[in-house]
Design an enzyme around this catalytic site. Sequence first.
Site, PDB file in Angstrom:
ATOM      1  N   CYS A   1       0.819  -1.207   0.000  1.00 47.65           N
ATOM      2  CA  CYS A   1       0.000   0.000   0.000  1.00 47.65           C
ATOM      3  C   CYS A   1       0.856   1.262   0.000  1.00 47.65           C
ATOM      4  CB  CYS A   1      -0.943  -0.017   1.190  1.00 47.65           C
ATOM      5  SG  CYS A   1      -1.954  -1.494   1.171  1.00 47.65           S
ATOM      6  N   GLU A   2       1.618   1.427  -1.058  1.00 47.93           N
ATOM      7  CA  GLU A   2       2.447   2.614  -1.260  1.00 47.93           C
ATOM      8  C   GLU A   2       2.514   2.846  -2.764  1.00 47.93           C
ATOM      9  OE1 GLU A   2       4.275   4.292   1.192  1.00 47.93           O
ATOM     10  OE2 GLU A   2       3.926   2.847   2.810  1.00 47.93           O
TER      11      GLU A   2
END
Length: 407
Positions: A359-360
């Site tokens: 989640c980046e």
Amino acid sequence: MKNILPSPLQYKNNQLCFDGKTLESIAAKKRTPFYLYSKKILRHYYEYFSKSAAKNEIVSPLVCYALKANSNKEVLSTLKTLGSGADVVSVGELKKALSAGIDPQKIVFSGVAKTEEEIRFALRCGKKGIYSFNVESIEELELINQIARKEKRQARVAFRLNPRVAAKTHKHISTGNKTHKFGLLKEDIHEAVAAKHLWTNTTLVGLSIHIGSQLTEMKATVKAIEELSKLALSLETPLEFLDVGGGLGIDYTAEEKLKLASIDQYMATVSQALEKYYYSKTDHCPRVVFEPGRIIVGKMGVLVSRVVRTKTSDNNHFTIIDAGMNDLIRPALYEAYHEVLPSKSSKKMITTDIVGPICETSDCFGTKRKLPKLTAGEIVVIDNAGAYGQTMASNYNEREIAKEYFV
Ligand SMILES: *Cc1c(COP(=O)(O)O)cnc(C)c1O
């Protein structure tokens, strides 16, 4: 192309192979992502590096492989068997080097933050402790001297010179300029040498430099060796060694394939610079220490991953794979380029971004790449992942650390 660096990867009948075996067959029973290494290619680079040193008349070369690039046990035992020493930056790496059987008298210890515990451990190993503490501050030298006195030992130390050169590489992996935290300026080294109380249980045996990583051209290296030599000539103490550090790059990109300095060019450069600026001006003949990391292990390894799914969003096509920045952080950390290869080659290509599950937004292995249209379960390989891959892996997002295999 003037400088082809051997790699374990090759397409045969449109199938991607690693040391002659298809990736499909290698990955068949394995959980992805995983690292895959070639011992043959590892040996090639170590042997080529040390033979090139001999061919270029480097004085009694000692190759201290930089463990931080890849500290896999089998990598270390293979290098040990080939005669390698070690460059370590923590007591953890020191213990790994020792357990691979590397002689303490072939180990140099670099790093700005050596602690009391680390120094004590390094002093106690073997009969004489390690080959050299590469000291990065006067405060560190003072602590080493103090601990050595308590231990009734004599510590062998070298100063890491900050030669005030700007190496041409990414700003996060350049280390030899005066604004960087690494090394000591020559004025400070002179001051430390003159301070008698720092030398009761320490002996100055060498000088070192390490100006950065993924160096592709040699200008800054020559300048740094000139500075190292001038400093060595200005000291009264006869030195046992000059340590020229590591840093030689590999060909991640097409541009680097054309421009990169080869191992032979690097060795010739080091040899000629030392002759010109040092050996020709003195009777002393200290040996040369090298600390290569990336050039030894970078090309021997790949990260093997599977496609999870693809998706399109407006005009953007994404190939989502099961490897992420927690497995290989170089693209996110240094904007590093890694070639991404499909396990089956095809003439029909699409333009796609290869992204991971983390989640980046920076969890991305490449944008606007040309790849065949892949489907779930297909293998993709991230090339040149043998150095600073697994050693920088983390558990971010509660992911497991990828396993490492040799073919
Ligand atoms: C990282 C490092 C090396 C190895 O650098 P490479 O670019 O991998 O060759 C050598 N010496 C020191 C002091 C280092 O910090």
